[in-house]
Scaffold this motif. Structure first.
Motif, PDB file in Angstrom:
ATOM      1  N   GLU A 106      -1.326  10.159  -4.907  1.00 24.28           N
ATOM      2  CA  GLU A 106      -1.979  10.591  -6.146  1.00 24.28           C
ATOM      3  C   GLU A 106      -1.134  11.609  -6.894  1.00 24.28           C
ATOM      4  OE1 GLU A 106      -5.844  11.994  -5.116  1.00 24.28           O
ATOM      5  OE2 GLU A 106      -6.618   9.987  -4.718  1.00 24.28           O
ATOM      6  N   MET A 155      -7.463   7.085  -1.637  1.00 22.83           N
ATOM      7  CA  MET A 155      -6.040   7.111  -1.901  1.00 22.83           C
ATOM      8  C   MET A 155      -5.447   8.357  -1.246  1.00 22.83           C
ATOM      9  SD  MET A 155      -4.215   6.620  -5.587  1.00 22.83           S
ATOM     10  CE  MET A 155      -4.369   4.926  -6.042  1.00 22.83           C
ATOM     11  N   SER A 167       3.342  -4.931  -7.147  1.00 21.76           N
ATOM     12  CA  SER A 167       3.128  -5.344  -8.525  1.00 21.76           C
ATOM     13  C   SER A 167       4.490  -5.534  -9.183  1.00 21.76           C
ATOM     14  CB  SER A 167       2.322  -4.281  -9.276  1.00 21.76           C
ATOM     15  OG  SER A 167       2.312  -4.558 -10.646  1.00 21.76           O
ATOM     16  N   THR A 211       0.275   2.377  -8.432  1.00 15.81           N
ATOM     17  CA  THR A 211      -1.187   2.369  -8.319  1.00 15.81           C
ATOM     18  C   THR A 211      -1.689   0.997  -7.895  1.00 15.81           C
ATOM     19  OG1 THR A 211      -1.355   4.047 -10.043  1.00 15.81           O
ATOM     20  CG2 THR A 211      -3.339   2.794  -9.563  1.00 15.81           C
ATOM     21  N   THR A 212      -1.186  -0.044  -8.526  1.00 13.13           N
ATOM     22  CA  THR A 212      -1.607  -1.404  -8.181  1.00 13.13           C
ATOM     23  C   THR A 212      -1.221  -1.749  -6.749  1.00 13.13           C
ATOM     24  OG1 THR A 212      -1.345  -2.062 -10.475  1.00 13.13           O
ATOM     25  CG2 THR A 212      -1.440  -3.826  -8.861  1.00 13.13           C
ATOM     26  N   TRP A 222      -0.763   0.326  -4.276  1.00  9.68           N
ATOM     27  CA  TRP A 222      -1.547   1.123  -3.334  1.00  9.68           C
ATOM     28  C   TRP A 222      -2.978   0.590  -3.207  1.00  9.68           C
ATOM     29  CZ3 TRP A 222      -0.191   4.447   0.243  1.00  9.68           C
ATOM     30  CH2 TRP A 222      -1.182   5.192   0.861  1.00  9.68           C
ATOM     31  N   GLN A 223      -3.562   0.161  -4.328  1.00  8.02           N
ATOM     32  CA  GLN A 223      -4.945  -0.299  -4.291  1.00  8.02           C
ATOM     33  C   GLN A 223      -5.106  -1.705  -3.729  1.00  8.02           C
ATOM     34  OE1 GLN A 223      -6.306   0.264  -8.305  1.00  8.02           O
ATOM     35  NE2 GLN A 223      -6.842   2.400  -7.952  1.00  8.02           N
ATOM     36  N   THR A 224      -4.166  -2.587  -4.046  1.00 11.43           N
ATOM     37  CA  THR A 224      -4.307  -3.976  -3.610  1.00 11.43           C
ATOM     38  C   THR A 224      -3.526  -4.284  -2.337  1.00 11.43           C
ATOM     39  OG1 THR A 224      -2.448  -4.737  -4.960  1.00 11.43           O
ATOM     40  CG2 THR A 224      -4.645  -4.766  -5.974  1.00 11.43           C
TER      41      THR A 224
END
Length: 117
Positions: free
Chosen positions: A6, A1, A67, A58-59, A61-63
């Protein structure tokens, strides 16, 4: 990340926690019902909203996909919490509970009939 993402997520979670704590403390410590309405409808709304936005970032950025569920819950929360506080205050006022302090202007409080000249 990414480090900047962050930091943003961490800042939103810290802000959310602080506002949630302030809202909960205000709910416990304020004296009467009209004062206690402000703590959950203002501070806690911002706290939960910041946490939901951090979760959505967060969702995303990760997927790699947005979201929308978290954003929609935050929007719904920001729209409904102040309105529910307003409705509770108006119901409290119409039940004939303690008198409100003067407004400082010639205008009456919402829900009161204006004084006759």
């Amino acid at each position: 990340m990414n480090f900047a993402v962050e930091i943003l997520i961490s800042a939103l979670l810290i802000i959310g926690g602080i506002f949630g704590l302030i809202g909960s403390f205000g709910l416990l410590k304020l004296r009467d019902a009209m004062q206690r309405l402000h703590a959950p409808t203002k501070a806690t709304t911002v706290g939960v909203g910041a946490s939901l936005i951090a979760a959505a970032i967060t969702t995303a950025w990760q997927t790699g996909a947005a979201s929308w569920q978290g954003i929609m819950v935050a929007v719904f929360l920001f729209l409904t919490a102040p309105l529910s506080g307003l409705m509770l205050a108006k119901a409290h006022r119409h039940l004939g509970r303690p008198e409100l302090p003067p407004t400082g202007t010639e205008a009456p409080w919402a829900g009161e009939t204006p004084p006759k000249p």
